[in-house]
Write a protein that holds these residues in place. Structure first.
Motif, PDB file in Angstrom:
ATOM      1  N   LEU A   1      74.809  26.025  48.526  1.00 55.93           N
ATOM      2  CA  LEU A   1      75.301  25.507  49.790  1.00 55.93           C
ATOM      3  C   LEU A   1      76.305  26.486  50.363  1.00 55.93           C
ATOM      4  CD1 LEU A   1      75.958  21.864  48.799  1.00 55.93           C
ATOM      5  CD2 LEU A   1      74.617  22.532  50.748  1.00 55.93           C
ATOM      6  N   ASN A   2      76.490  26.385  51.658  1.00 58.66           N
ATOM      7  CA  ASN A   2      77.522  27.206  52.268  1.00 58.66           C
ATOM      8  C   ASN A   2      78.852  26.475  52.102  1.00 58.66           C
ATOM      9  OD1 ASN A   2      75.604  29.026  53.101  1.00 58.66           O
ATOM     10  ND2 ASN A   2      75.214  27.868  54.962  1.00 58.66           N
ATOM     11  N   THR A   3      79.385  26.547  50.940  1.00 63.30           N
ATOM     12  CA  THR A   3      80.628  25.839  50.655  1.00 63.30           C
ATOM     13  C   THR A   3      81.635  26.795  50.049  1.00 63.30           C
ATOM     14  OG1 THR A   3      81.616  24.135  49.274  1.00 63.30           O
ATOM     15  CG2 THR A   3      79.587  25.061  48.480  1.00 63.30           C
ATOM     16  N   ASN A   4      82.913  26.513  50.335  1.00 61.43           N
ATOM     17  CA  ASN A   4      83.943  27.385  49.766  1.00 61.43           C
ATOM     18  C   ASN A   4      84.081  27.150  48.274  1.00 61.43           C
ATOM     19  OD1 ASN A   4      84.502  28.413  52.256  1.00 61.43           O
ATOM     20  ND2 ASN A   4      86.070  26.867  52.701  1.00 61.43           N
ATOM     21  N   GLN A   5      83.762  25.920  47.873  1.00 64.06           N
ATOM     22  CA  GLN A   5      83.938  25.598  46.458  1.00 64.06           C
ATOM     23  C   GLN A   5      82.754  26.123  45.653  1.00 64.06           C
ATOM     24  OE1 GLN A   5      84.967  21.561  45.862  1.00 64.06           O
ATOM     25  NE2 GLN A   5      85.801  21.955  43.846  1.00 64.06           N
ATOM     26  N   SER A   6      83.059  26.909  44.660  1.00 60.37           N
ATOM     27  CA  SER A   6      81.965  27.518  43.917  1.00 60.37           C
ATOM     28  C   SER A   6      81.925  27.057  42.467  1.00 60.37           C
ATOM     29  CB  SER A   6      82.092  29.035  43.969  1.00 60.37           C
ATOM     30  OG  SER A   6      83.331  29.401  43.415  1.00 60.37           O
ATOM     31  N   GLU A   7      82.880  26.240  42.074  1.00 63.57           N
ATOM     32  CA  GLU A   7      82.852  25.798  40.679  1.00 63.57           C
ATOM     33  C   GLU A   7      83.490  24.419  40.510  1.00 63.57           C
ATOM     34  OE1 GLU A   7      84.832  29.112  38.810  1.00 63.57           O
ATOM     35  OE2 GLU A   7      86.784  28.233  39.166  1.00 63.57           O
ATOM     36  N   ASN A   8      83.278  23.861  39.316  1.00 61.74           N
ATOM     37  CA  ASN A   8      83.875  22.575  38.917  1.00 61.74           C
ATOM     38  C   ASN A   8      83.549  21.424  39.863  1.00 61.74           C
ATOM     39  OD1 ASN A   8      84.998  23.906  36.747  1.00 61.74           O
ATOM     40  ND2 ASN A   8      86.835  24.429  37.900  1.00 61.74           N
ATOM     41  N   ASN A   9      82.308  21.335  40.245  1.00 56.77           N
ATOM     42  CA  ASN A   9      81.889  20.226  41.074  1.00 56.77           C
ATOM     43  C   ASN A   9      80.405  19.960  40.876  1.00 56.77           C
ATOM     44  OD1 ASN A   9      82.324  18.160  42.894  1.00 56.77           O
ATOM     45  ND2 ASN A   9      83.564  19.477  44.217  1.00 56.77           N
TER      46      ASN A   9
ATOM     47  N   ALA B   1      68.116  17.315  45.728  1.00 55.48           N
ATOM     48  CA  ALA B   1      68.388  17.896  44.400  1.00 55.48           C
ATOM     49  C   ALA B   1      69.815  17.589  43.971  1.00 55.48           C
ATOM     50  CB  ALA B   1      68.188  19.404  44.452  1.00 55.48           C
ATOM     51  N   ILE B   2      69.998  17.447  42.674  1.00 60.67           N
ATOM     52  CA  ILE B   2      71.348  17.305  42.119  1.00 60.67           C
ATOM     53  C   ILE B   2      71.799  18.697  41.691  1.00 60.67           C
ATOM     54  CG2 ILE B   2      72.713  16.351  40.220  1.00 60.67           C
ATOM     55  CD1 ILE B   2      71.003  13.817  40.433  1.00 60.67           C
ATOM     56  N   ILE B   3      72.983  19.060  42.145  1.00 64.93           N
ATOM     57  CA  ILE B   3      73.452  20.438  41.925  1.00 64.93           C
ATOM     58  C   ILE B   3      74.730  20.433  41.091  1.00 64.93           C
ATOM     59  CG2 ILE B   3      74.342  22.493  43.113  1.00 64.93           C
ATOM     60  CD1 ILE B   3      72.430  21.494  45.472  1.00 64.93           C
ATOM     61  N   PHE B   4      74.724  21.224  40.042  1.00 66.27           N
ATOM     62  CA  PHE B   4      75.923  21.390  39.217  1.00 66.27           C
ATOM     63  C   PHE B   4      76.425  22.812  39.416  1.00 66.27           C
ATOM     64  CE2 PHE B   4      73.830  17.880  37.126  1.00 66.27           C
ATOM     65  CZ  PHE B   4      74.895  17.042  36.795  1.00 66.27           C
ATOM     66  N   LEU B   5      77.662  22.914  39.912  1.00 68.01           N
ATOM     67  CA  LEU B   5      78.254  24.238  40.051  1.00 68.01           C
ATOM     68  C   LEU B   5      78.787  24.685  38.693  1.00 68.01           C
ATOM     69  CD1 LEU B   5      80.247  23.849  43.396  1.00 68.01           C
ATOM     70  CD2 LEU B   5      77.914  24.651  43.070  1.00 68.01           C
ATOM     71  N   LYS B   6      79.153  25.943  38.638  1.00 63.21           N
ATOM     72  CA  LYS B   6      79.686  26.507  37.396  1.00 63.21           C
ATOM     73  C   LYS B   6      80.934  25.718  36.974  1.00 63.21           C
ATOM     74  CE  LYS B   6      81.222  30.903  35.636  1.00 63.21           C
ATOM     75  NZ  LYS B   6      82.328  31.759  35.968  1.00 63.21           N
ATOM     76  N   TYR B   7      81.061  25.488  35.688  1.00 67.08           N
ATOM     77  CA  TYR B   7      82.213  24.734  35.186  1.00 67.08           C
ATOM     78  C   TYR B   7      83.160  25.683  34.459  1.00 67.08           C
ATOM     79  CZ  TYR B   7      84.972  21.242  32.742  1.00 67.08           C
ATOM     80  OH  TYR B   7      86.014  20.489  32.281  1.00 67.08           O
ATOM     81  N   SER B   8      84.444  25.677  34.867  1.00 65.51           N
ATOM     82  CA  SER B   8      85.372  26.624  34.235  1.00 65.51           C
ATOM     83  C   SER B   8      86.607  25.944  33.644  1.00 65.51           C
ATOM     84  CB  SER B   8      85.795  27.682  35.258  1.00 65.51           C
ATOM     85  OG  SER B   8      86.485  27.066  36.323  1.00 65.51           O
TER      86      SER B   8
ATOM     87  N   GLY C   1      88.525  23.562  30.817  1.00 64.28           N
ATOM     88  CA  GLY C   1      88.338  23.577  29.362  1.00 64.28           C
ATOM     89  C   GLY C   1      87.961  22.245  28.734  1.00 64.28           C
ATOM     90  N   ASN C   2      87.186  21.444  29.441  1.00 64.26           N
ATOM     91  CA  ASN C   2      86.846  20.121  28.905  1.00 64.26           C
ATOM     92  C   ASN C   2      85.336  19.937  28.871  1.00 64.26           C
ATOM     93  OD1 ASN C   2      89.695  18.987  28.790  1.00 64.26           O
ATOM     94  ND2 ASN C   2      89.557  19.752  30.877  1.00 64.26           N
ATOM     95  N   LEU C   3      84.890  18.686  28.890  1.00 63.26           N
ATOM     96  CA  LEU C   3      83.450  18.431  28.832  1.00 63.26           C
ATOM     97  C   LEU C   3      82.782  18.971  30.103  1.00 63.26           C
ATOM     98  CD1 LEU C   3      81.136  16.809  27.318  1.00 63.26           C
ATOM     99  CD2 LEU C   3      81.628  14.982  28.946  1.00 63.26           C
ATOM    100  N   PRO C   4      81.841  19.899  29.982  1.00 57.96           N
ATOM    101  CA  PRO C   4      81.192  20.420  31.187  1.00 57.96           C
ATOM    102  C   PRO C   4      80.557  19.282  31.996  1.00 57.96           C
ATOM    103  CG  PRO C   4      80.701  21.808  29.316  1.00 57.96           C
ATOM    104  CD  PRO C   4      81.412  20.607  28.771  1.00 57.96           C
ATOM    105  N   LEU C   5      80.651  19.389  33.311  1.00 56.89           N
ATOM    106  CA  LEU C   5      80.130  18.327  34.187  1.00 56.89           C
ATOM    107  C   LEU C   5      78.659  18.025  33.924  1.00 56.89           C
ATOM    108  CD1 LEU C   5      81.878  19.403  37.488  1.00 56.89           C
ATOM    109  CD2 LEU C   5      82.110  17.171  36.414  1.00 56.89           C
TER     110      LEU C   5
END
Lengths: 460, 178
Positions: free
Chosen positions: A150-158, A167-174, A176-180
């Motif tokens: 997506l054209n979004t500023n947020q690139s991780e942890n969401n 579609a269900i989209i998982f961004l990169k998780y950074s 230190g807990n349970l990955p989304l």
């Protein structure tokens, strides 16, 4: 035969012939496959599991190809991109080791994600088909991992559901807990958004009142959520409340549109939070991955800063709509943030009601889930009928309030005990419209079965 | 089975006396062009390799042991897969140039065992693949001068857990021959 010819033949044999016999165990695995995933015991129905998330052995059903984890229930994409509404990407290659019991153990994190998500997807789809619901869902469910499409500023942890891509989209998780992507509650939350999109948002699409650009259903937008939490609405809500006490409040077109944007997104987020909670039976399921949400998204009264179960009042809703912002984008951000606040209260109501019914009727976990999930889906279907009929309001009295939607839900419920009825009455009485004006009465014709209904006192 | 093992030991210990020369390679460097979890190909160095070669007239038997591992991790989760390989190579002399440089080609047949240790939130599991056959096609250039023996092999390996299939590999060995 010369030595060179012999060596040549042997080399050819090793390169071509042997390839077939070196097929990985996972290459030929299809149908029902046992795999090791990471999930809460409440999901895999492991009675011995007390830890929220542990290794679990589960069966993946209707798998076409275990390596890419594609099957009837899910299809995965990595390195994804979008061209308009089309999703492009590559299918991941899972790597497994088969143990002596025939269980496939993921050998890396990507494989762990696809095996775990396939299982949750399978559970959600089977649950959906067990309910009286027609979503015309295309199968398998598309799931994107680690790639911002997506054209979004947020690139991780969401994580989010994208209605355009379906579609269900998982961004990169950074963090230190349970990955989304391993958080079953988060998956159920996002999956619910796909139901709401197909049933409600599709139905209101043609109504101009719902033409505000509802932002994508991100799991969290912490910055704006914190801002919403720190915004003190009491002064403006009091002011609006006083105006409402003496007459109605006139509204312009923009205000009506913002109001319904807040209402629809709030109920979408709230019901999705309930769906996540019912799946993992965990009132702070997002906090396993994003601990900062413990202060905003946990489904309990204390976290929601309220003493009794309640939604946002009419005055609070309007004071949010009247918040002045410099730009439309900022206003959208603000409405978006407050929709999570409304959502958490909606979710808390459904969670508390579910617990009340289970306790009163002494139902098992499976029985209450079945009952409440159908009740929630019926509510979603009723929203899909009510909301498209909304017409442009000229004053606040013509708006559909949060409580009137909940009244519709409560009216459709079969209330079996006096306590259940009192619980619902107390909830509705938070709204000025019904305060001290409603009561619980027995509606049972049959002496052996009890049932109650909420009626206005004047009706008696 | 016992007879087979016994025969193998007799063969192994009698090989040096049957061979024209014996080479030991204490230094062996192997790089494989392998696939990671994201399907990207990269060069992976083997953790340790030891090799010996028994040269006969036009034929060279090699014995090797190699250890290597793959790792993957995310918050709270880690995976480590360790491979232990035992390989025999069967090379046939294709030609010699300048007296010291010999070109071989042939095959390799061996066994590997991999152990997967995955852990989540402090709880660890171990899974063993059991012994698994693998094979390779080999082209080798070897330089032998006096007691010095160096070999540069290009290999294509096939094993059911190896990615890609076949896995290209380069081995450089330095040792002594006598």
């Amino acid at each position: 035969m010369s030595m060179r010819t012999l060596a040549g033949i042997l080399l050819l044999f090793s390169l071509l012939g042997c390839g077939k016999s070196f097929k990985n165990d996972a290459d030929s695995a299809s149908g029902t496959v046992k795999v090791q995933i990471i999930a809460p015991g409440s999901v895999s129905e492991d009675p011995e599991s007390t830890n929220p998330y542990t290794f679990q052995i589960v069966e993946l059903l209707d798998v076409y190809d275990l390596v890419s984890a594609s099957g009837q229930y899910a299809q995965f994409y990595t390195r994804a991109s979008r061209s308009d509404t089309r999703l492009n990407g590559t299918q991941p290659h899972g790597q497994y080791m088969k143990n002596k019991d025939g269980v496939f153990i993921p050998k890396n994190f990507l494989t762990q994600q696809i095996a775990t998500l396939y299982y949750h997807s399978q559970n959600m789809m089977r649950l959906e088909t067990s309910l009286d619901l027609e979503t015309k869902r295309t199968r398998p469910l598309k799931i994107v991992l680690d790639t911002p499409v997506l054209n979004t500023n947020q690139s991780e942890n969401n994580a989010f559901y994208d209605g355009e891509l379906d579609a269900i989209i998982f961004l990169k998780y950074s963090e230190g807990n349970l990955p989304l992507s391993l958080n079953g509650g988060v998956f159920a939350h996002e999956y619910f958004h796909s139901i709401f999109e197909k049933v409600v948002l599709k139905a209101v699409k043609t109504n101009q009142i719902f033409s505000m650009p509802i932002t994508i259903n991100k799991l969290i937008n912490n910055k704006t959520l914190e801002r919403a939490k720190s915004t003190d609405l009491s002064a403006s809500a009091d002011k609006i409340g006083k105006k409402l006490a003496v007459g109605s409040l006139s509204l312009d077109t923009e205000n009506v549109k913002w109001y319904y944007t807040l209402l629809v997104k709030g109920f979408n987020e709230g019901l999705a939070d309930y769906w996540g909670w019912q799946y993992v039976q965990d009132s702070a399921f997002i906090a396993h991955s994003l601990p900062q949400t413990i202060t905003t998204r946990k489904l309990d009264l204390k976290t929601q800063n309220i003493d009794t179960l309640q939604l946002l009042s009419e005055a609070e809703m309007l004071s949010i709509v009247y918040q002045v912002s410099d730009s439309e984008e900022e206003k959208l951000d603000l409405i978006n943030a407050f929709s999570y606040l409304l959502g958490s209260r909606v979710a808390l109501f459904f969670k508390s009601y579910s617990e009340k019914v289970q306790q009163e009727r002494k139902l098992s976990d499976i029985e209450i889930k079945k009952l409440m999930n159908q009740a929630v889906i019926n509510f979603v279907k009723s929203l899909a009928k009510t909301l498209p009929q909304v017409t442009m309001a000229s004053n606040q009295s013509e708006l559909i309030s949060t409580y009137s939607l909940m009244y519709d839900f409560i009216s459709s419920q079969e209330i079996k005990t006096k306590n259940e009825c009192e619980f619902l009455r107390a909830f509705l009485e938070n709204d000025a419209k019904w305060s001290s004006k409603i009561e619980c009465v027995s509606s049972s014709q049959d002496a052996t079965a009890s049932s109650f209904k909420i009626t206005s006192k004047a009706a008696q | 089975m016992k007879q087979l093992i016994g025969l193998s030991f007799i063969l192994l210990f009698s090989l040096p006396s049957l061979a024209l020369s014996v080479s030991l390679f204490p230094f062996a460097l192997e790089q494989r062009y392998t696939e990671n979890e994201n399907q990207d190909l990269y060069m992976q160095k083997m953790d340790s390799s030891l090799a010996a070669a028994f040269s006969f007239d036009g034929y060279q038997l090699g014995l090797e042991t190699t250890k290597w591992s793959h790792e993957s991790s995310a918050p709270l989760i880690s995976y480590k897969e360790t491979y232990t390989e035992l390989n025999s190579t069967h090379l046939f002399l294709m030609g010699s140039t300048l007296e010291y440089l010999h070109l071989y080609s042939g095959i390799g047949v061996g066994m590997y065992e991999s152990k997967l240790k995955n852990s989540f939130n402090g709880i660890a599991n171990e899974t063993n693949s059991g012994q698994t056959l693998f094979a390779s096609g080999i082209a080798s250039a070897q330089f032998v001068y006096s007691y010095f023996h160096a070999a540069l092999d290009f290999r294509l390996l096939m094993g059911k857990d190896y990615r890609p299939q076949p896995t290209p590999s380069g081995v450089f060995k330095i040792g002594i021959t006598f």
